[in-house]
Design an enzyme around this catalytic site. Structure first.
Site, PDB file in Angstrom:
ATOM      1  N   ASP A  33      -3.431   4.405 -13.768  1.00  0.00           N
ATOM      2  CA  ASP A  33      -3.700   2.696 -14.453  1.00  0.00           C
ATOM      3  C   ASP A  33      -4.752   2.915 -15.791  1.00  0.00           C
ATOM      4  N   LEU A  35      -5.918   0.946 -17.220  1.00  0.00           N
ATOM      5  CA  LEU A  35      -6.386  -1.385 -16.914  1.00  0.00           C
ATOM      6  C   LEU A  35      -6.281  -1.310 -18.240  1.00  0.00           C
ATOM      7  N   ASP A  59      -4.676   7.787 -18.413  1.00  0.00           N
ATOM      8  CA  ASP A  59      -3.235   6.858 -19.974  1.00  0.00           C
ATOM      9  C   ASP A  59      -2.295   7.583 -19.644  1.00  0.00           C
ATOM     10  N   THR A 100       3.789   3.757 -25.266  1.00  0.00           N
ATOM     11  CA  THR A 100       3.733   3.764 -23.779  1.00  0.00           C
ATOM     12  C   THR A 100       5.061   3.872 -23.265  1.00  0.00           C
ATOM     13  N   THR A 125      14.725  -2.095 -16.445  1.00  0.00           N
ATOM     14  CA  THR A 125      15.436  -3.090 -16.112  1.00  0.00           C
ATOM     15  C   THR A 125      16.540  -4.018 -16.513  1.00  0.00           C
ATOM     16  N   ASP A 126      16.583  -4.402 -15.731  1.00  0.00           N
ATOM     17  CA  ASP A 126      17.665  -5.080 -16.109  1.00  0.00           C
ATOM     18  C   ASP A 126      18.423  -5.613 -17.750  1.00  0.00           C
ATOM     19  N   GLU A 127      16.686  -5.672 -18.293  1.00  0.00           N
ATOM     20  CA  GLU A 127      17.208  -6.823 -19.964  1.00  0.00           C
ATOM     21  C   GLU A 127      17.301  -5.079 -21.139  1.00  0.00           C
ATOM     22  N   TYR A 153      10.753  -4.624 -26.771  1.00  0.00           N
ATOM     23  CA  TYR A 153      11.035  -4.122 -25.198  1.00  0.00           C
ATOM     24  C   TYR A 153      11.348  -3.354 -24.399  1.00  0.00           C
ATOM     25  N   LYS A 157      12.259   0.262 -23.322  1.00  0.00           N
ATOM     26  CA  LYS A 157      13.027   0.826 -22.360  1.00  0.00           C
ATOM     27  C   LYS A 157      13.837   1.986 -21.693  1.00  0.00           C
ATOM     28  N   ASN A 182      14.495 -10.210 -13.424  1.00  0.00           N
ATOM     29  CA  ASN A 182      13.212 -10.886 -12.954  1.00  0.00           C
ATOM     30  C   ASN A 182      12.326 -10.970 -11.440  1.00  0.00           C
ATOM     31  N   ASN A 183      11.191 -10.132 -11.171  1.00  0.00           N
ATOM     32  CA  ASN A 183      10.643 -10.356 -10.396  1.00  0.00           C
ATOM     33  C   ASN A 183       9.460 -11.680 -10.491  1.00  0.00           C
ATOM     34  N   ASN A 252      15.939 -21.812 -16.113  1.00  0.00           N
ATOM     35  CA  ASN A 252      14.244 -21.946 -16.907  1.00  0.00           C
ATOM     36  C   ASN A 252      13.834 -23.378 -16.302  1.00  0.00           C
ATOM     37  N   ARG A 276      12.002 -18.149 -27.880  1.00  0.00           N
ATOM     38  CA  ARG A 276      11.674 -16.729 -28.549  1.00  0.00           C
ATOM     39  C   ARG A 276      13.022 -16.301 -29.649  1.00  0.00           C
TER      40      ARG A 276
HETATM   41  P1  NAD Z   1       2.670  -5.149 -15.678  1.00  0.00           P
HETATM   42  O1  NAD Z   1       2.294  -5.219 -17.005  1.00  0.00           O
HETATM   43  O2  NAD Z   1       1.959  -6.295 -14.792  1.00  0.00           O
HETATM   44  O3  NAD Z   1       2.168  -3.810 -14.880  1.00  0.00           O
HETATM   45  C1  NAD Z   1       2.607  -2.397 -16.272  1.00  0.00           C
HETATM   46  C2  NAD Z   1       0.613  -1.672 -16.055  1.00  0.00           C
HETATM   47  O4  NAD Z   1       0.876  -0.414 -16.626  1.00  0.00           O
HETATM   48  C3  NAD Z   1      -0.262  -2.186 -16.373  1.00  0.00           C
HETATM   49  O5  NAD Z   1      -1.062  -2.375 -15.354  1.00  0.00           O
HETATM   50  C4  NAD Z   1      -1.122  -2.097 -17.099  1.00  0.00           C
HETATM   51  O6  NAD Z   1      -2.721  -1.578 -17.574  1.00  0.00           O
HETATM   52  C5  NAD Z   1      -0.308  -0.968 -17.069  1.00  0.00           C
HETATM   53  N1  NAD Z   1       0.177   0.144 -18.548  1.00  0.00           N
HETATM   54  C6  NAD Z   1      -0.131   0.089 -19.447  1.00  0.00           C
HETATM   55  N2  NAD Z   1       0.230   0.748 -20.741  1.00  0.00           N
HETATM   56  C7  NAD Z   1      -0.338   1.692 -19.577  1.00  0.00           C
HETATM   57  C8  NAD Z   1      -0.283   3.550 -20.238  1.00  0.00           C
HETATM   58  N3  NAD Z   1      -0.349   3.700 -21.345  1.00  0.00           N
HETATM   59  N4  NAD Z   1      -0.568   4.679 -19.329  1.00  0.00           N
HETATM   60  C9  NAD Z   1      -1.327   3.894 -17.831  1.00  0.00           C
HETATM   61  N5  NAD Z   1      -1.184   2.447 -17.278  1.00  0.00           N
HETATM   62  C10 NAD Z   1       0.183   1.687 -18.234  1.00  0.00           C
HETATM   63  O7  NAD Z   1       4.433  -5.149 -15.835  1.00  0.00           O
HETATM   64  P2  NAD Z   1       5.304  -5.067 -14.567  1.00  0.00           P
HETATM   65  O8  NAD Z   1       6.030  -6.610 -14.033  1.00  0.00           O
HETATM   66  O9  NAD Z   1       4.391  -4.830 -12.795  1.00  0.00           O
HETATM   67  O10 NAD Z   1       5.943  -3.718 -14.638  1.00  0.00           O
HETATM   68  C11 NAD Z   1       5.677  -2.400 -14.022  1.00  0.00           C
HETATM   69  C12 NAD Z   1       7.655  -2.347 -14.512  1.00  0.00           C
HETATM   70  O11 NAD Z   1       8.571  -3.243 -13.862  1.00  0.00           O
HETATM   71  C13 NAD Z   1       7.731  -1.831 -16.157  1.00  0.00           C
HETATM   72  O12 NAD Z   1       7.768  -0.628 -16.430  1.00  0.00           O
HETATM   73  C14 NAD Z   1       8.387  -3.313 -15.945  1.00  0.00           C
HETATM   74  O13 NAD Z   1       9.111  -2.995 -17.068  1.00  0.00           O
HETATM   75  C15 NAD Z   1       9.107  -2.872 -14.797  1.00  0.00           C
HETATM   76  N6  NAD Z   1       9.898  -3.975 -14.762  1.00  0.00           N
HETATM   77  C16 NAD Z   1       9.315  -5.188 -14.613  1.00  0.00           C
HETATM   78  C17 NAD Z   1      10.244  -6.714 -14.315  1.00  0.00           C
HETATM   79  C18 NAD Z   1       9.107  -7.872 -13.885  1.00  0.00           C
HETATM   80  O14 NAD Z   1       9.716  -9.077 -14.140  1.00  0.00           O
HETATM   81  N7  NAD Z   1       8.115  -8.260 -13.764  1.00  0.00           N
HETATM   82  C19 NAD Z   1      11.823  -6.554 -14.366  1.00  0.00           C
HETATM   83  C20 NAD Z   1      11.920  -5.169 -14.108  1.00  0.00           C
HETATM   84  C21 NAD Z   1      11.731  -3.807 -14.685  1.00  0.00           C
HETATM   85  P1  TYD Z   2       9.234 -14.103 -18.834  1.00  0.00           P
HETATM   86  O1  TYD Z   2       8.425 -14.302 -18.147  1.00  0.00           O
HETATM   87  O2  TYD Z   2       8.735 -13.105 -20.643  1.00  0.00           O
HETATM   88  O3  TYD Z   2      10.096 -12.689 -19.094  1.00  0.00           O
HETATM   89  P2  TYD Z   2      11.734 -12.461 -19.675  1.00  0.00           P
HETATM   90  O4  TYD Z   2      11.787 -12.420 -20.604  1.00  0.00           O
HETATM   91  O5  TYD Z   2      11.479 -10.823 -20.008  1.00  0.00           O
HETATM   92  O6  TYD Z   2      12.987 -12.028 -19.002  1.00  0.00           O
HETATM   93  O7  TYD Z   2       9.870 -14.944 -19.091  1.00  0.00           O
HETATM   94  C1  TYD Z   2      11.538 -15.260 -18.720  1.00  0.00           C
HETATM   95  C2  TYD Z   2      11.945 -16.634 -19.533  1.00  0.00           C
HETATM   96  O8  TYD Z   2      11.173 -18.005 -19.379  1.00  0.00           O
HETATM   97  C3  TYD Z   2      12.413 -15.835 -20.546  1.00  0.00           C
HETATM   98  O9  TYD Z   2      13.966 -16.726 -20.205  1.00  0.00           O
HETATM   99  C4  TYD Z   2      12.220 -16.948 -21.411  1.00  0.00           C
HETATM  100  C5  TYD Z   2      10.789 -18.398 -21.009  1.00  0.00           C
HETATM  101  N1  TYD Z   2       9.647 -18.193 -21.110  1.00  0.00           N
HETATM  102  C6  TYD Z   2       9.858 -20.113 -21.687  1.00  0.00           C
HETATM  103  O10 TYD Z   2      10.158 -20.700 -21.367  1.00  0.00           O
HETATM  104  N2  TYD Z   2       8.078 -20.458 -21.615  1.00  0.00           N
HETATM  105  C7  TYD Z   2       7.219 -18.719 -21.568  1.00  0.00           C
HETATM  106  O11 TYD Z   2       6.114 -19.499 -22.040  1.00  0.00           O
HETATM  107  C8  TYD Z   2       7.170 -18.061 -21.145  1.00  0.00           C
HETATM  108  C9  TYD Z   2       6.681 -16.795 -21.276  1.00  0.00           C
HETATM  109  C10 TYD Z   2       8.828 -17.506 -20.750  1.00  0.00           C
END
Ligand code: NAD
Ligand code: TYD
Length: 339
Positions: A33, A35, A59, A100, A125-127, A153, A157, A182-183, A252, A276
């Site tokens: 990572d 970091l 990186d 990135t 991601t599903d996005e 974003y 992806k 979304n996780n 939400n 947004r």
């Molecule tokens: P996060 O932002 O918590 O983690 C991403 C990590 O990548 C961070 O620790 C960051 O420091 C590291 N990173 C960023 N740029 C880097 C680089 N150039 N080199 C090395 N490390 C780097 O995000 P997350 O929620 O843990 O997401 C992880 C993956 O899952 C992503 O690819 C995201 O698109 C995907 N994803 C997330 C969700 C969700 O709901 N969180 C859902 C579907 C997919």
């Molecule tokens: P987010 O966690 O940013 O995930 P994503 O947009 O990638 O699905 O947001 C989840 C939902 O919550 C999205 O519909 C946007 C909304 N949201 C708010 O209403 N207020 C906030 O401050 C944030 C960060 C998100």
């Protein structure tokens, strides 16, 4: 077996490291990572006590640095979680998302190819499918849908998914791609919806809900995602995309109300703020393919997962207090003003 987990100090990456150490005892897990603001070495505190885990600060866009790590370990598998991940930040500064998520993935793919690894798994991601209408509740994301991205974003992806798949078709590299909804769960960075709402509620601060709060997301507990990725990595078919989700769609605003109720805080803390830009209306995964092919089903019910997530944030105040008292304050002010 030797696994490279990129983005290991982030939310899902760190949860995946713990999953792998538990399920693949005896195998070596190397986490890297850079970091960035979202990566937190403390997320890996317990993993670092395990001799089957090695962390390196690196990186994915640094070709030389990554090449040295590939040379050193000779990985069998690469799982690419590393990414810039927040939609709102991508609206503010798209450049780092392309560097990135696109360039970083290409560098990893070239190294994976050079070292002839067994499989490269790209975390998507599903996005990438865009959004579904709010009222069409019988429509879902399937793997064959065309991509229709809304934010820088999701566009970056989509590009990384396609690059990974192109290395399968063109070079014969073994590649799988997963697209998860979304996780939520422990170690999620406080910029994201659920931790942000939880932390603000605990601090008696306003909860900023975008628009009318009626947007829908399909929530999955992070450990269920980790299990699905492990299954796809080992048993998924080459060159295939697998959607991951558990039919858990929520508005939400309903999540915000649930959090307030669980924490015993008043709904008067809710504050509707400017929407947004390009805000996706509804996400909803059809997980039929992963269920039929790999037998995967989520294990955690939302009612249980959200309670244990709330408990985790209540019990781990020092983890998030350190984050929200640092540079995060500037981000928060820029996003939400004096709210
Ligand atoms: P996060 O932002 O918590 O983690 C991403 C990590 O990548 C961070 O620790 C960051 O420091 C590291 N990173 C960023 N740029 C880097 C680089 N150039 N080199 C090395 N490390 C780097 O995000 P997350 O929620 O843990 O997401 C992880 C993956 O899952 C992503 O690819 C995201 O698109 C995907 N994803 C997330 C969700 C969700 O709901 N969180 C859902 C579907 C997919
Ligand atoms: P987010 O966690 O940013 O995930 P994503 O947009 O990638 O699905 O947001 C989840 C939902 O919550 C999205 O519909 C946007 C909304 N949201 C708010 O209403 N207020 C906030 O401050 C944030 C960060 C998100």
């Amino acid at each position: 077996m030797k696994y490279l987990v990129t983005g290991a100090a982030g939310f899902i990456g760190s949860n995946f490291v713990y999953h792998m150490l538990e399920k693949h005892k005896g195998d070596l897990i190397v986490g890297i990572d850079n970091l960035s603001y979202a990566g937190n070495i403390k997320n890996l505190g317990e993993a670092e006590k395990n001799s089957n885990f090695i962390f390196r600060k690196a990186d994915i866009t640094d070709e030389k640095g990554m090449a040295a790590i590939f040379e050193e370990f000779g990985f069998d598998y690469v799982i690419n979680f590393a990414a810039q991940t927040h939609v709102d930040r991508s609206i503010d500064d798209p450049g780092i998302f392309v560097r990135t998520n696109v360039i970083g993935t290409q560098i990893l793919l070239d190294l994976a190819r050079k070292h002839n690894i067994k499989r490269f798994h790209q975390i998507g991601t599903d996005e990438v499918y865009g959004d579904l209408p709010l009222e069409a509740t019988d429509s879902f994301f399937v793997e064959t849908l065309p991509l229709k991205t809304s934010s820088p974003y999701s566009a970056s992806k989509a590009a990384s998914d396609l690059l990974a798949l192109s290395y399968n078709r063109t070079f014969g590299l073994s590649v799988t791609v997963s697209r998860c909804s979304n996780n939520y769960g422990p170690f999620q960075f406080p910029e994201k919806f659920i931790p942000l709402m939880l932390i603000n509620a605990m601090n008696d601060k306003h909860l900023p809900v975008y628009g009318d709060g009626m947007n829908v997301r399909d929530w999955l507990y992070v450990e269920d995602h980790c299990e699905a990725v492990d299954l796809i990595l080992h048993n998924g078919r080459d060159g295939e995309i697998y959607n991951i989700g558990g039919h858990n769609e929520m508005h939400n605003i309903d999540i915000v109300k649930l959090i307030l109720k669980e924490l015993g805080k008043p709904e008067s803390l809710i504050s509707y703020v400017k929407d947004r830009k390009g805000h996706d209306l509804r996400y909803a995964i059809d997980p039929t393919k992963i269920h039929n092919e790999l037998g995967w089903l989520p294990k955690t019910k939302f009612a249980d997962g959200i309670k244990s997530t709330i408990r985790w944030y209540v019990d781990n105040k020092e983890w998030w207090e350190e984050i929200v008292s640092g540079e995060f304050r500037e981000y928060y002010k820029k996003m939400y003003g004096d709210l």
